[in-house]
Design a protein around this motif. Structure first.
Motif, PDB file in Angstrom:
ATOM      1  N   SER A  99       0.877  -1.205  -0.109  1.00 26.54           N
ATOM      2  CA  SER A  99       0.139  -0.084  -0.037  1.00 26.54           C
ATOM      3  C   SER A  99       0.723   1.368   0.029  1.00 26.54           C
ATOM      4  N   GLU A 100       1.998   1.473   0.721  1.00 26.45           N
ATOM      5  CA  GLU A 100       2.817   2.509   0.861  1.00 26.45           C
ATOM      6  C   GLU A 100       3.348   2.760  -0.377  1.00 26.45           C
ATOM      7  N   ASN A 101       4.041   1.537  -1.089  1.00 22.89           N
ATOM      8  CA  ASN A 101       4.833   1.622  -2.352  1.00 22.89           C
ATOM      9  C   ASN A 101       3.656   2.042  -3.314  1.00 22.89           C
ATOM     10  N   ALA A 102       2.602   1.669  -3.456  1.00 22.80           N
ATOM     11  CA  ALA A 102       1.738   2.019  -4.531  1.00 22.80           C
ATOM     12  C   ALA A 102       1.410   3.413  -4.382  1.00 22.80           C
ATOM     13  N   GLY A 103       1.052   3.676  -3.189  1.00 24.35           N
ATOM     14  CA  GLY A 103       0.833   5.372  -2.911  1.00 24.35           C
ATOM     15  C   GLY A 103       1.885   6.276  -3.388  1.00 24.35           C
ATOM     16  N   ARG A 104       3.207   5.786  -3.239  1.00 25.60           N
ATOM     17  CA  ARG A 104       4.309   6.854  -3.626  1.00 25.60           C
ATOM     18  C   ARG A 104       4.385   6.601  -5.277  1.00 25.60           C
ATOM     19  N   VAL A 105       4.395   5.385  -5.813  1.00 25.23           N
ATOM     20  CA  VAL A 105       4.661   5.536  -7.133  1.00 25.23           C
ATOM     21  C   VAL A 105       3.176   6.165  -7.999  1.00 25.23           C
ATOM     22  N   THR A 106       2.102   6.036  -7.463  1.00 27.71           N
ATOM     23  CA  THR A 106       1.150   6.739  -8.052  1.00 27.71           C
ATOM     24  C   THR A 106       1.190   8.505  -7.942  1.00 27.71           C
ATOM     25  N   ASN A 107       1.816   8.901  -6.845  1.00 23.38           N
ATOM     26  CA  ASN A 107       2.083  10.245  -6.644  1.00 23.38           C
ATOM     27  C   ASN A 107       3.362  10.642  -7.661  1.00 23.38           C
ATOM     28  N   ILE A 108       4.392   9.610  -7.692  1.00 16.87           N
ATOM     29  CA  ILE A 108       5.309  10.142  -8.862  1.00 16.87           C
ATOM     30  C   ILE A 108       4.695  10.444 -10.114  1.00 16.87           C
ATOM     31  N   ILE A 109       3.856   9.149 -10.581  1.00 16.01           N
ATOM     32  CA  ILE A 109       3.174   9.353 -11.814  1.00 16.01           C
ATOM     33  C   ILE A 109       2.492  10.813 -12.222  1.00 16.01           C
ATOM     34  N   THR A 115      10.103  -3.099  -4.345  1.00 14.62           N
ATOM     35  CA  THR A 115      10.704  -2.267  -5.257  1.00 14.62           C
ATOM     36  C   THR A 115      10.043  -1.912  -6.686  1.00 14.62           C
ATOM     37  N   HIS A 116       9.671  -0.552  -6.933  1.00 15.37           N
ATOM     38  CA  HIS A 116       8.897  -0.422  -8.057  1.00 15.37           C
ATOM     39  C   HIS A 116       9.636   0.784  -8.669  1.00 15.37           C
ATOM     40  N   LEU A 117       9.966   0.414  -9.968  1.00 20.01           N
ATOM     41  CA  LEU A 117      10.807   1.203 -10.842  1.00 20.01           C
ATOM     42  C   LEU A 117      10.234   1.696 -12.050  1.00 20.01           C
ATOM     43  N   LEU A 118      10.168   3.054 -12.470  1.00 24.16           N
ATOM     44  CA  LEU A 118       9.852   3.338 -13.643  1.00 24.16           C
ATOM     45  C   LEU A 118      10.865   3.736 -14.471  1.00 24.16           C
ATOM     46  N   GLN A 119      10.516   3.571 -15.978  1.00 22.53           N
ATOM     47  CA  GLN A 119      11.187   4.325 -16.975  1.00 22.53           C
ATOM     48  C   GLN A 119      10.825   5.341 -17.551  1.00 22.53           C
ATOM     49  N   ILE A 120      11.286   6.553 -17.506  1.00 19.80           N
ATOM     50  CA  ILE A 120      10.800   7.827 -17.944  1.00 19.80           C
ATOM     51  C   ILE A 120      11.452   8.177 -19.272  1.00 19.80           C
ATOM     52  N   ILE A 137       4.743  15.010 -19.343  1.00 19.56           N
ATOM     53  CA  ILE A 137       5.331  13.986 -19.821  1.00 19.56           C
ATOM     54  C   ILE A 137       4.014  12.788 -20.118  1.00 19.56           C
ATOM     55  N   PRO A 138       3.682  12.462 -21.309  1.00 20.45           N
ATOM     56  CA  PRO A 138       2.546  11.275 -21.677  1.00 20.45           C
ATOM     57  C   PRO A 138       2.614  10.173 -20.903  1.00 20.45           C
ATOM     58  N   GLN A 139       1.558   9.441 -20.502  1.00 24.39           N
ATOM     59  CA  GLN A 139       1.457   8.472 -19.943  1.00 24.39           C
ATOM     60  C   GLN A 139       2.311   7.213 -20.377  1.00 24.39           C
ATOM     61  N   GLN A 140       2.322   7.169 -21.789  1.00 25.63           N
ATOM     62  CA  GLN A 140       2.932   6.254 -22.436  1.00 25.63           C
ATOM     63  C   GLN A 140       4.391   6.317 -22.472  1.00 25.63           C
ATOM     64  N   LYS A 141       4.809   7.439 -22.093  1.00 27.99           N
ATOM     65  CA  LYS A 141       6.561   7.544 -21.655  1.00 27.99           C
ATOM     66  C   LYS A 141       6.863   7.365 -20.535  1.00 27.99           C
ATOM     67  N   ILE A 142       5.980   6.802 -19.573  1.00 24.49           N
ATOM     68  CA  ILE A 142       6.281   6.314 -18.294  1.00 24.49           C
ATOM     69  C   ILE A 142       5.775   4.797 -18.199  1.00 24.49           C
ATOM     70  N   GLN A 143       6.818   4.090 -18.173  1.00 25.11           N
ATOM     71  CA  GLN A 143       6.665   2.570 -18.000  1.00 25.11           C
ATOM     72  C   GLN A 143       7.297   1.831 -16.738  1.00 25.11           C
ATOM     73  N   THR A 144       6.522   0.884 -16.335  1.00 20.71           N
ATOM     74  CA  THR A 144       7.166   0.037 -15.414  1.00 20.71           C
ATOM     75  C   THR A 144       8.587  -0.523 -15.880  1.00 20.71           C
ATOM     76  N   SER A 145       9.484  -0.548 -15.310  1.00 19.40           N
ATOM     77  CA  SER A 145      10.788  -1.081 -15.589  1.00 19.40           C
ATOM     78  C   SER A 145      11.184  -2.704 -14.785  1.00 19.40           C
ATOM     79  N   ASP A 146      10.796  -2.327 -13.592  1.00 18.47           N
ATOM     80  CA  ASP A 146      11.128  -3.421 -12.577  1.00 18.47           C
ATOM     81  C   ASP A 146       9.946  -3.287 -11.387  1.00 18.47           C
ATOM     82  N   TYR A 147       9.644  -4.533 -11.017  1.00 19.75           N
ATOM     83  CA  TYR A 147       8.337  -4.791 -10.039  1.00 19.75           C
ATOM     84  C   TYR A 147       8.521  -6.009  -9.371  1.00 19.75           C
ATOM     85  N   ARG A 148       9.245  -5.690  -8.041  1.00 19.24           N
ATOM     86  CA  ARG A 148       9.594  -7.322  -7.355  1.00 19.24           C
ATOM     87  C   ARG A 148       9.476  -6.963  -5.897  1.00 19.24           C
ATOM     88  N   ILE A 149       9.098  -8.068  -5.255  1.00 18.43           N
ATOM     89  CA  ILE A 149       8.799  -8.119  -3.632  1.00 18.43           C
ATOM     90  C   ILE A 149       9.903  -9.274  -3.258  1.00 18.43           C
TER      91      ILE A 149
END
Length: 214
Positions: free
Chosen positions: A47-57, A96-101, A65-77
């Motif tokens: 929940s905490e991680n999802a909130g952080r990533v949502t705020n970043i996006i 860890t949830h990484l985005l590629q912009i 920055i268009p949504q299609q230019k923001i992609q998940t590059s790594d997601y792991r628990i």
């Protein structure tokens, strides 16, 4: 890579390697950043991680920055353990949830990093600068390599006292490459703008060329 050779008089061929390189300003930036969360309860960590990533996006979209230019590059628990006295003791979870912009506005790179950090990002794994349309630069580097081969063959011909053919009998392309620029992000700080200079890329090409002579 300097290599010269010439064959026996019956063959009458000079073989040379040519290299070409040029500098090009990057027009594309790829930024990988995101959020890492840890804790003993998996649902809380998620929940905490999802909130952080949502705020970043959402914050990045405010930078146009268009949504299609923001992609998940790594997601792991990952489950984490401590090992006191050789015993395995569960410590909690790490998510860890990484985005590629990707952006064509390389001058915006620092603002992207700062905005993401201000809205929850706590990890930046790398920034890479490259060329969105590289063919023109690669072809120019290839032309430089052919000209370099011609100069080397002409120098050998003069040294041998022979006449070089105007057109090579064979040209073989060996390689083309673009050396991307990587920026290693320092410790994240919210107090000052992140100074990121893209510099220039090096575009290289090499050829092997055979010239006949008389």
């Amino acid at each position: 890579m300097n290599k010269f050779s010439f064959r026996t008089p019956s063959s009458s061929v000079i073989e040379v390697l040519g290299e070409g390189a040029l500098q090009a300003p990057p027009d594309q930036a790829l930024i990988v950043l995101g959020a890492v969360s840890e804790g003993p309860v998996l649902q809380t960590v998620q929940s905490e991680n999802a909130g952080r990533v949502t705020n970043i996006i959402q914050a990045l979209q405010q930078l146009q920055i268009p949504q299609q230019k923001i992609q998940t590059s790594d997601y792991r628990i990952e489950a984490q353990y401590d090992y006191p006295e050789g015993q395995s003791v569960f410590r909690g979870y790490k998510m860890t949830h990484l985005l590629q912009i990707s952006t064509g506005k390389v001058e915006q790179t620092g603002a992207i990093v700062d905005t993401a950090v201000a809205h929850g990002a706590n990890i930046v794994t790398g920034i890479r600068f490259t060329l969105a349309h590289s063919e023109r630069y690669s072809n120019e580097a290839l032309s430089l390599a052919v000209r370099d081969a011609r100069r080397k063959a002409a120098a050998l011909a003069r040294a041998l006292g022979v006449s070089l053919a105007a057109v090579p009998g064979k040209v073989q392309e060996l390689s083309r490459s673009i050396e991307p620029l990587f920026y290693q992000a320092p410790m994240l700080a919210e107090s000052a703008a992140t100074p990121i200079q893209p510099g220039e890329l090096t575009v290289r090409a090499s050829v092997r060329v055979w010239y006949s002579f008389a």
